[in-house]
Design a protein around this motif. Sequence first.
Motif, PDB file in Angstrom:
ATOM      1  N   LEU B 408       0.831  -1.202   0.000  1.00  0.00           N
ATOM      2  CA  LEU B 408       0.000   0.000   0.000  1.00  0.00           C
ATOM      3  C   LEU B 408       0.868   1.255   0.000  1.00  0.00           C
ATOM      4  CD1 LEU B 408      -2.830   1.350   0.378  1.00  0.00           C
ATOM      5  CD2 LEU B 408      -2.435   1.217   2.818  1.00  0.00           C
ATOM      6  N   ILE B 409       1.872   1.245   0.930  1.00  0.00           N
ATOM      7  CA  ILE B 409       2.735   2.432   1.043  1.00  0.00           C
ATOM      8  C   ILE B 409       3.528   2.642  -0.247  1.00  0.00           C
ATOM      9  CG2 ILE B 409       4.698   3.409   2.292  1.00  0.00           C
ATOM     10  CD1 ILE B 409       3.574   1.820   4.769  1.00  0.00           C
ATOM     11  N   LEU B 410       4.133   1.544  -0.740  1.00  0.00           N
ATOM     12  CA  LEU B 410       4.914   1.659  -1.973  1.00  0.00           C
ATOM     13  C   LEU B 410       4.027   2.066  -3.139  1.00  0.00           C
ATOM     14  CD1 LEU B 410       7.333  -1.396  -1.824  1.00  0.00           C
ATOM     15  CD2 LEU B 410       7.840   0.991  -1.358  1.00  0.00           C
ATOM     16  N   GLY B 411       2.794   1.521  -3.142  1.00  0.00           N
ATOM     17  CA  GLY B 411       1.855   1.824  -4.220  1.00  0.00           C
ATOM     18  C   GLY B 411       1.502   3.298  -4.247  1.00  0.00           C
ATOM     19  N   ILE B 412       1.317   3.872  -3.034  1.00  0.00           N
ATOM     20  CA  ILE B 412       0.974   5.297  -2.978  1.00  0.00           C
ATOM     21  C   ILE B 412       2.166   6.142  -3.438  1.00  0.00           C
ATOM     22  CG2 ILE B 412       0.416   7.209  -1.417  1.00  0.00           C
ATOM     23  CD1 ILE B 412      -1.158   5.114   0.243  1.00  0.00           C
ATOM     24  N   LEU B 413       3.363   5.766  -2.922  1.00  0.00           N
ATOM     25  CA  LEU B 413       4.541   6.575  -3.239  1.00  0.00           C
ATOM     26  C   LEU B 413       5.022   6.358  -4.675  1.00  0.00           C
ATOM     27  CD1 LEU B 413       6.507   6.181   0.094  1.00  0.00           C
ATOM     28  CD2 LEU B 413       5.272   8.197  -0.703  1.00  0.00           C
ATOM     29  N   GLY B 414       4.954   5.101  -5.129  1.00  0.00           N
ATOM     30  CA  GLY B 414       5.489   4.776  -6.456  1.00  0.00           C
ATOM     31  C   GLY B 414       4.517   5.109  -7.565  1.00  0.00           C
ATOM     32  N   PRO B 415       3.645   4.133  -7.931  1.00  0.00           N
ATOM     33  CA  PRO B 415       2.736   4.392  -9.044  1.00  0.00           C
ATOM     34  C   PRO B 415       1.801   5.573  -8.769  1.00  0.00           C
ATOM     35  CG  PRO B 415       2.698   2.083  -8.417  1.00  0.00           C
ATOM     36  CD  PRO B 415       3.469   2.804  -7.361  1.00  0.00           C
ATOM     37  N   GLY B 416       1.497   5.821  -7.482  1.00  0.00           N
ATOM     38  CA  GLY B 416       0.573   6.902  -7.155  1.00  0.00           C
ATOM     39  C   GLY B 416       1.203   8.277  -7.319  1.00  0.00           C
ATOM     40  N   MET B 417       2.381   8.480  -6.629  1.00  0.00           N
ATOM     41  CA  MET B 417       2.977   9.817  -6.662  1.00  0.00           C
ATOM     42  C   MET B 417       4.168   9.906  -7.605  1.00  0.00           C
ATOM     43  SD  MET B 417       2.631  10.494  -2.591  1.00  0.00           S
ATOM     44  CE  MET B 417       3.119  12.190  -2.506  1.00  0.00           C
ATOM     45  N   HIS B 418       4.396   8.820  -8.345  1.00  0.00           N
ATOM     46  CA  HIS B 418       5.445   8.780  -9.373  1.00  0.00           C
ATOM     47  C   HIS B 418       6.851   9.073  -8.843  1.00  0.00           C
ATOM     48  CE1 HIS B 418       2.236   8.287 -12.195  1.00  0.00           C
ATOM     49  NE2 HIS B 418       1.659   9.358 -11.707  1.00  0.00           N
ATOM     50  N   ILE B 419       7.177   8.555  -7.662  1.00  0.00           N
ATOM     51  CA  ILE B 419       8.558   8.678  -7.200  1.00  0.00           C
ATOM     52  C   ILE B 419       9.284   7.435  -7.692  1.00  0.00           C
ATOM     53  CG2 ILE B 419      10.074   8.917  -5.185  1.00  0.00           C
ATOM     54  CD1 ILE B 419       7.589  10.074  -3.718  1.00  0.00           C
ATOM     55  N   GLU B 420      10.315   7.654  -8.499  1.00  0.00           N
ATOM     56  CA  GLU B 420      10.904   6.549  -9.261  1.00  0.00           C
ATOM     57  C   GLU B 420      11.439   5.422  -8.380  1.00  0.00           C
ATOM     58  OE1 GLU B 420      14.257   5.870 -12.598  1.00  0.00           O
ATOM     59  OE2 GLU B 420      13.590   7.915 -12.270  1.00  0.00           O
ATOM     60  N   PHE B 421      12.107   5.834  -7.287  1.00  0.00           N
ATOM     61  CA  PHE B 421      12.707   4.835  -6.410  1.00  0.00           C
ATOM     62  C   PHE B 421      11.655   3.862  -5.868  1.00  0.00           C
ATOM     63  CE2 PHE B 421      13.801   3.703  -1.970  1.00  0.00           C
ATOM     64  CZ  PHE B 421      14.880   2.893  -2.231  1.00  0.00           C
ATOM     65  N   PHE B 422      10.523   4.427  -5.410  1.00  0.00           N
ATOM     66  CA  PHE B 422       9.464   3.581  -4.850  1.00  0.00           C
ATOM     67  C   PHE B 422       8.753   2.791  -5.936  1.00  0.00           C
ATOM     68  CE2 PHE B 422       9.955   6.929  -1.624  1.00  0.00           C
ATOM     69  CZ  PHE B 422      10.241   6.114  -0.539  1.00  0.00           C
ATOM     70  N   ASP B 423       8.690   3.394  -7.117  1.00  0.00           N
ATOM     71  CA  ASP B 423       8.098   2.699  -8.249  1.00  0.00           C
ATOM     72  C   ASP B 423       8.872   1.411  -8.518  1.00  0.00           C
ATOM     73  OD1 ASP B 423       5.999   2.800  -9.967  1.00  0.00           O
ATOM     74  OD2 ASP B 423       7.180   3.641 -11.624  1.00  0.00           O
ATOM     75  N   LYS B 424      10.211   1.537  -8.481  1.00  0.00           N
ATOM     76  CA  LYS B 424      11.065   0.369  -8.712  1.00  0.00           C
ATOM     77  C   LYS B 424      10.834  -0.668  -7.626  1.00  0.00           C
ATOM     78  CE  LYS B 424      14.881   2.192 -11.428  1.00  0.00           C
ATOM     79  NZ  LYS B 424      16.105   2.972 -11.260  1.00  0.00           N
ATOM     80  N   LEU B 425      10.786  -0.187  -6.358  1.00  0.00           N
ATOM     81  CA  LEU B 425      10.568  -1.109  -5.241  1.00  0.00           C
ATOM     82  C   LEU B 425       9.234  -1.824  -5.381  1.00  0.00           C
ATOM     83  CD1 LEU B 425      11.765   0.607  -1.942  1.00  0.00           C
ATOM     84  CD2 LEU B 425      12.722  -1.368  -3.088  1.00  0.00           C
ATOM     85  N   PHE B 426       8.211  -1.073  -5.791  1.00  0.00           N
ATOM     86  CA  PHE B 426       6.874  -1.651  -5.949  1.00  0.00           C
ATOM     87  C   PHE B 426       6.894  -2.753  -7.012  1.00  0.00           C
ATOM     88  CE2 PHE B 426       2.543  -1.667  -7.765  1.00  0.00           C
ATOM     89  CZ  PHE B 426       1.825  -1.906  -6.614  1.00  0.00           C
ATOM     90  N   ASN B 427       7.549  -2.459  -8.125  1.00  0.00           N
ATOM     91  CA  ASN B 427       7.632  -3.456  -9.186  1.00  0.00           C
ATOM     92  C   ASN B 427       8.410  -4.687  -8.744  1.00  0.00           C
ATOM     93  OD1 ASN B 427       6.131  -1.975 -10.958  1.00  0.00           O
ATOM     94  ND2 ASN B 427       7.909  -0.878 -11.768  1.00  0.00           N
ATOM     95  N   LEU B 428       9.430  -4.444  -7.911  1.00  0.00           N
ATOM     96  CA  LEU B 428      10.219  -5.562  -7.390  1.00  0.00           C
ATOM     97  C   LEU B 428       9.339  -6.460  -6.524  1.00  0.00           C
ATOM     98  CD1 LEU B 428      13.234  -6.588  -7.174  1.00  0.00           C
ATOM     99  CD2 LEU B 428      13.250  -5.492  -4.938  1.00  0.00           C
ATOM    100  N   LEU B 429       8.510  -5.828  -5.690  1.00  0.00           N
ATOM    101  CA  LEU B 429       7.609  -6.583  -4.816  1.00  0.00           C
ATOM    102  C   LEU B 429       6.623  -7.417  -5.633  1.00  0.00           C
ATOM    103  CD1 LEU B 429       6.663  -6.961  -1.821  1.00  0.00           C
ATOM    104  CD2 LEU B 429       5.030  -5.143  -2.247  1.00  0.00           C
TER     105      LEU B 429
END
Lengths: 201, 433, 288
Positions: B408-429
Amino acid sequence: MAISTSIWIWISALLTLAIYSFLYKDNPFYKFAEYLLVGISIGYGISVYWHNTIITKVYNPLVHDKDFLVIIPLLLGLLMFSRFFKNYSHLSRIPIAFIVGAGTGLSIPSSFEFLFKQVQGTMPTAFTIGNLIIIIGVITTLIYFFFSMEHKGFIGKVSRVGITFIMIAFGAAFGYTIMARISLFIGRIQFLLSDWLGIIK
Amino acid sequence: MKKNLVLLLLSLTLLFSFSFAQEQASGGTDLNPNAISSETERLGSMLQLSDIPNDGGGGIEINWTLNDSLSNYFITIIRREGNIKKIVASDLLASSGQVRDVNSDENKSNVKDGTEYFYTAVLSEYAVSQEILDYLVCDSLDMEAMTIADANQVYLISDESGPVKSKASWFNLERLTVLISAIIITFLFLLYLQLARKGKELYIRKISGLDAVEEAVGRSTEMGKPIMYILGIGYVTDIPTIAGLTILGRVSKKVAEYETKILVPSYDPVVMTTAQEVVKEAFTEAGRPDLYNKNDIMYITQDQFGYAAGVDGMMLREKPGAVFLQGLFFAESLILAETGHSIGAIQIAGTTETAQLPFFVAACDYTLIGEEMMAASVYLQKDPLMLSSIAAEDVMKVIIIIILLIGLILGILGPGMHIEFFDKLFNLLIEIL
Amino acid sequence: MKFVNFINNIDKRWIYLLVALVVIIPFVFPVGCPMRITPPVQSMYNYIEDSIPENGVLLVGIDYDPSTMAELHPMAKALTYHAFYNNLRVLFVTMYPQGSGMGQDIIDKTLTQWNSANPENQKELGRDITLLAYVPGVSAVMLKMGENIPATFNEDAYGNKLENLPVMDGIKTYNNLNYMVELAGSSVVLSWLMYANGRYKMKMGIGTTAVSAAEYYSYLQSGQSNGLLGGLKGAAEYEKLITENHGYAGRKDASVGMDAQSSAHIFFILLIVLGNIVFFIKKYKEGK
């Protein structure tokens, strides 16, 4: 369109009415139709099993293809019948052990993968109200099914949210069930009015 | 001289008519010899070969990509091993993009590990004829050729790709997550089992429906009415039925204490015999073996709706004050629960069949939902084996919740707020799962 | 109070009679309730319409028997017609012995209707469509299909060897099939999702009875399936799509039932509201 002249349509229409007559009162017509259904489905099942299992999977490989490896599963299968003899009934455990062992082995990894797919699907890829509701619903429902913690305080409140979600899901399922039952009835009415009586197109 | 001229004329006529006939023949079929070559001049080495990852060996994966205009064409794949050629697959739809050359039941040593293989693709508009198939594997075929043709169509041949070798993998790395989860849950289970055996008390919460048992039995006794316990249409091998039998033990003990009567109509003879034993034992435990009547636990029928009708009739005649529906239920659930409701009995239901739960919730006073029913039977029995499995399951649930929260947290920060680092982490998960 | 008692003690058979009337009357005097296409139906339609090339293969799981035929049969029909319009090949497969009868019925009916309506584009059994023979074993069958479909079934339900059938050209494993729609009212859907989709990455859509529709929504959301037809309503929506886009003019089994479905739903909503009012009045009076 006029009333049907096909004998098969008449038979199925009369059997349908015989089953529905139960709604008024239990009666011999209903009993007859019910027993007929049970008998026919068992008979049909046996004939299909005979052709598609015994003939194609046992007889053909053994007699035509001379594949004698088939004998091993065949013997294992026959052991299931040992249940009818009190002294040898323990032998039926051997094939059951094979089925349970292979079945569990096949299903555990797949079940895990299935679970992960679901977890993955629950993760939000966009921040919308719908996604938030899904994730809250999943987590609170899981917490409701915690058994090694007392449902008091915070956990108690969360699990109350969980049970609310469960009840809403039940409500939706119930509504869908009513819809399904009506659809089944509609299917029959359509058959009676159109195929049999020819009242509607 | 004159004779020669006649011969020349004759041969010219012959030649002319022959070529005309040929033209006619080619015009007669609906063939367009340029259909393929006009779209792609050269296929090149279009096949990408690789060993199939994470398999037991004996398998090569062949992939190709073609532009969309060729997606309705057929593709035939030929394999070369030294001088031996073989058709791997013929007439595949070109759009399928992949085929696997693997061992099968009929040919267990089709692909040998460690052998060098080369592959060539043949593309055609219509299905390949047997003659061409035979020609493709014969020794005289020049693998350098780019096209061949028969009476019907032109075949386009790709460059040979290869070599490629197949090999067996020790582990299927795609399923590493599954292995780790299985190890974690087994470890947790054994850990809790060990703890339970050493005498640590594993806590299990009270199930609210169980408190109602006493109330229901008591009220029924006050009204002078019997209690009915319905185990559903499961067999003794079904887990809900086993849980139902455990709860039956508890209910019949209360029944014996209150000196009232319990009726158990059964669907399966084995379940019936087991239920008789359970009730007898409970009565003995309560110190009232004299009250036990074997005939109160009776067999009805093994026909689903016949059983429902039988139980319904019995309910209407005996008018029990409390009805328990614990076990495996299917379409008969509402018929039973509704009749119980109509005679005004307190009803306590429990099943794992999600499709039937809504009916029970609607028509009964208390319902044990799914896993709650198992937990209730564990709560009553307090068997260390079952207690530890409940505890291990709970830990697994916690792990899943944690993963979900991280997601949820990674989803909000990554795909949600487009922060690249978290986006990568989310995809890794997502990848790991 | 008299009314409350009357409602409480009403003979159920009157309700049965009213339900029958509420369902039959709209059939005789149709109203034509408007219908909206829901996204899961649209996405299944779009996938079949746009993402499968001509002569591609649609696998349809016929895993139901007469008891849920009313809901699932119209889906199978509509899907088959859609495949015919796009010149796709259709393969039926079943995990239930009774499914064979269902599949053959669909093939007979659709082929006759299609061929009389479209003489210029005739479809043929064995070339454009067939039903694979029933083989027991459910999960074992699904797993084996991932390795070799012809060797799993050997023949079609009509006794023809699969290697002689043009409809099977180029089909060896799930990889050679373009899409699967599983029609079932039972948990066999889960097995297909686990094995065909999970292990062999088969693209899947689900058609199910309304009872199970709520449950299967979660597989839609997780992406395991990309479309969902729920009950008779789902089938009616699909019929509407092929009518609007391809000019389907045959009998619309599901759509004609929609008026009856709506009127029955309104009737049930009234019953539920009435039942609750009576319940609370009774509770209030008893509480006094």
